[in-house]
Design a protein around this motif. Sequence first.
Motif, PDB file in Angstrom:
ATOM      1  N   PRO A  59     -43.342  22.073 -81.781  1.00 27.00           N
ATOM      2  CA  PRO A  59     -41.949  21.951 -81.952  1.00 27.00           C
ATOM      3  C   PRO A  59     -41.360  23.196 -82.411  1.00 27.00           C
ATOM      4  N   LYS A  60     -40.257  23.635 -81.681  1.00 27.39           N
ATOM      5  CA  LYS A  60     -39.570  24.762 -81.954  1.00 27.39           C
ATOM      6  C   LYS A  60     -38.551  24.751 -83.000  1.00 27.39           C
ATOM      7  N   THR A  61     -37.847  23.533 -83.438  1.00 23.47           N
ATOM      8  CA  THR A  61     -37.012  23.499 -84.409  1.00 23.47           C
ATOM      9  C   THR A  61     -37.295  22.633 -85.464  1.00 23.47           C
ATOM     10  N   LEU A  62     -36.424  22.502 -86.599  1.00 27.39           N
ATOM     11  CA  LEU A  62     -36.937  21.525 -87.780  1.00 27.39           C
ATOM     12  C   LEU A  62     -36.756  20.337 -87.310  1.00 27.39           C
ATOM     13  N   GLU A  63     -35.466  19.998 -86.466  1.00 25.48           N
ATOM     14  CA  GLU A  63     -35.378  18.616 -86.161  1.00 25.48           C
ATOM     15  C   GLU A  63     -36.509  17.849 -85.023  1.00 25.48           C
ATOM     16  N   GLU A  64     -37.196  18.879 -84.414  1.00 28.15           N
ATOM     17  CA  GLU A  64     -38.290  18.465 -83.470  1.00 28.15           C
ATOM     18  C   GLU A  64     -39.456  18.157 -84.350  1.00 28.15           C
ATOM     19  N   SER A  65     -39.628  19.062 -85.283  1.00 30.55           N
ATOM     20  CA  SER A  65     -40.792  18.987 -86.342  1.00 30.55           C
ATOM     21  C   SER A  65     -40.832  17.619 -87.246  1.00 30.55           C
TER      22      SER A  65
END
Length: 496
Positions: free
Chosen positions: A248-254
């Motif tokens: 995941p590249k962003t905090l939302e994806e994580s």
Amino acid sequence: MAIDSFQTVRTYGGWRRARGIGLFNVGPISSLIVVVTSLLLIGSVAVSVTLFMLLFVPSALVIVGCIARFNGMPLGHVVVQRVRWWWGTLRGQTSYRAGIVIDHPRAWQLPGVLAPTRLLTAEDGYGGHYGIVWDRRTGMLTATLRCDATSTWLASADDAQAWVSNWGSWLTDLGYSPWIRWVAVTVATAPDPGSTLADAVSARMKPDAPETARALMTELVARSPRAAADVSTNVSITFDPRAVPARPKTLEESVGEFGRTLHGLQTALAGCGVTVLGRASASQLAGMVRSAYDPDSRGEVNRLTAATNRHMPTLTWADAGPVGCEEAPDHYQHDSGVSVSWAWYEAPRQQVHSAVLSHLVAPGAHPKRVTLLYRPYPAGMAARISESEVNATAFRAAVNRRQGKEPTARDMADRERAQQAANEEAVGAGVCRVSLYVTATVNNIADLPTAVADVESRADTAKIRLRRMYFAQSAGFATTLPCGVCPPVLSHRFPH
């Protein structure tokens, strides 16, 4: 008949300290330092006697620091710890004071190792929300499952064995999810502040009730609360987004990946003797931290978290931290409480039953938190770890034979446990590192000796040895909070 019942009681054991291949009963790194220092000292003789004399004293100090022990710890580690404590004290890092009006980028951060953390709110995919503690330094995320544990005293022996077996399977499955870095199981107990009973009675008391009945109920509430206890069980799961194959590249994806992982873990946990009440909300996480720093506020915090609207949380991360705290070598003073923290020094040597920790986690006269920290090895690494431990025991046995030493009973027992662990791993068992931490809190520093004696006596009953976390009390205190703190990982960080 009584003898047959006694013989059917299931026991557990086999814990051992990871040692690795090393000389002089020390670890591999310390052994390498000793060997290199000795070779350097021997080689200096061939160059110059003056060089040998110059290197002799510092080399001797390095060797003694690696081999000698003080209170079970390498002398070199003790010296480094004392120096870091002295340097931190000079820089004012052992005290914290929160301002009333602050306008700077680090406003309202928590003290110590909790400073990089932030509190997030995420959707669970079912219309609800839950809280996540985000460590901005490492990028790791920690969510907490609120559980209601079932006492083994109220269950049959078969049920207790099934719960323990399912818990072992649950931990084994973590080895196939390397993005789960560690799991902390915390049992928090405290004398009930009186607000729980008072709120329950006042909500049911009718305004038109007879005055005599109202006075009687009020008197009963005033006399009863101290006999009750507030007990909570939480399972905190720490997730590392960097280990996820999807990257995941962003905090939302994580957070999205974490939520999908949590669903499976939460469902499987139901077969381990606990009832999963749900994921802790952001307000509940902030309330847990606030109650730990300010025990006198527990009643008010319970009222706020019980009345929390999911769209308007009543407690935030800014409310969780203390107004002030002061760390001493052997205790931690914060707001309305003084705490002492211990770490697990030695596991039970003998076989124990499933309720061995029940007396340690049972409620007492003072608030207490007991945390079991599990760090699973990835399934691919578990076999190599088990084999290396068996090889290390064989190496030490060969060295002792070469030196003409007879193996001690402890050495033979350690070798048997290492071989047993390797055999169990070969048939599908997981391998994980286990540690235990205890924090006891009192309102008055004069009550500290009583609380210390109570915890240490309970540890003796649980067949374990605790060591007070001298010069690391704030880290031990934070470990027993649902914030994803792991002391072994912290020990590899360098101070700024």
